[in-house]
Design an enzyme around this catalytic site. Structure first.
Site, PDB file in Angstrom:
ATOM      1  N   VAL A  43       0.873  -1.175   0.000  1.00  0.00           N
ATOM      2  CA  VAL A  43       0.000   0.000   0.000  1.00  0.00           C
ATOM      3  C   VAL A  43       0.908   1.222   0.000  1.00  0.00           C
ATOM      4  CG1 VAL A  43      -2.033  -1.059   1.060  1.00  0.00           C
ATOM      5  CG2 VAL A  43      -0.239  -0.113   2.516  1.00  0.00           C
ATOM      6  N   SER A  44       0.358   2.358  -0.379  1.00  0.00           N
ATOM      7  CA  SER A  44       1.194   3.545  -0.560  1.00  0.00           C
ATOM      8  C   SER A  44       1.542   4.280   0.729  1.00  0.00           C
ATOM      9  CB  SER A  44       0.505   4.518  -1.513  1.00  0.00           C
ATOM     10  OG  SER A  44       0.355   3.905  -2.772  1.00  0.00           O
ATOM     11  N   THR A  45       0.681   4.173   1.746  1.00  0.00           N
ATOM     12  CA  THR A  45       0.925   4.924   2.982  1.00  0.00           C
ATOM     13  C   THR A  45       0.721   4.037   4.203  1.00  0.00           C
ATOM     14  OG1 THR A  45      -1.360   5.643   3.293  1.00  0.00           O
ATOM     15  CG2 THR A  45       0.037   7.040   1.891  1.00  0.00           C
TER      16      THR A  45
END
Length: 183
Positions: free
Chosen positions: A9-11
């Site tokens: 996931v990005s964050t």
């Protein structure tokens, strides 16, 4: 053939649960799951690096979706090539594609180019929205918490920047910045 799983996931605020559960349901054991909570715009990711070290010829890496491996086409092609040279295949569960075979590699390359183009379109739309919002007077950034008039008033009473900063519990640089705005 051993199954490995990779999820990203990005964050840090996002959850890996959906991806991890899908990989487990596809037969990946917990000790062969590698994850990252970081942007896919580069390949310098801890989980991905560890996965690269662990896999061997004949292994298969399962990834829920193509864009979870990466966003940049050149990086994705390089990763796929690297794994292919090691004799490791990659299967993308949701996309129903695999790097096994020539057609699979071609399809993955095309789809990774599409993923990168979509990322560029998202960035362009975001920037266009910001520009439009600014022309309409929308202010970005944190709300100001320092009473600027109070800083100027204290300065007019001949207090120095250090004393103003101490009394208001702010940095001297903030005092100087506020005072320079009033010039």
């Amino acid at each position: 053939m051993r199954l490995f799983g990779y999820a990203r996931v990005s964050t840090h605020q996002q959850s890996l649960d959906i991806q991890v559960n899908a990989l487990k349901a596809a037969g990946v054991s917990k000790n062969r799951l590698f994850t990252d909570k970081v942007s896919g715009s580069h390949t310098d990711r801890d989980g991905l690096q560890l996965l690269r070290v662990k896999v061997e010829e004949g292994d298969v890496i399962l990834i829920k979706k193509l864009d979870r491996l990466g966003r940049d086409t050149a990086d994705m092609v390089q990763l796929i090539k690297e794994f292919d040279e090691m004799g490791v295949a990659i299967r993308f569960l949701d996309d129903g594609i695999s790097t096994e075979g020539t057609m699979g590699k071609m399809v993955v390359t095309i789809l990774s180019a599409v993923a990168q183009a979509e990322r560029q379109r998202i960035l362009e739309r975001t920037n266009e929205g910001r520009i439009e919002a600014k022309t309409k007077g929308v202010k970005f950034g944190r709300k100001r918490t320092v009473d600027r008039q109070q800083v100027v008033a204290m300065k007019s009473r001949n207090l120095g920047a250090s004393e103003i900063a101490r009394q208001l519990n702010i940095g001297r640089s903030t005092v100087y910045k506020i005072l320079s705005e009033k010039d």
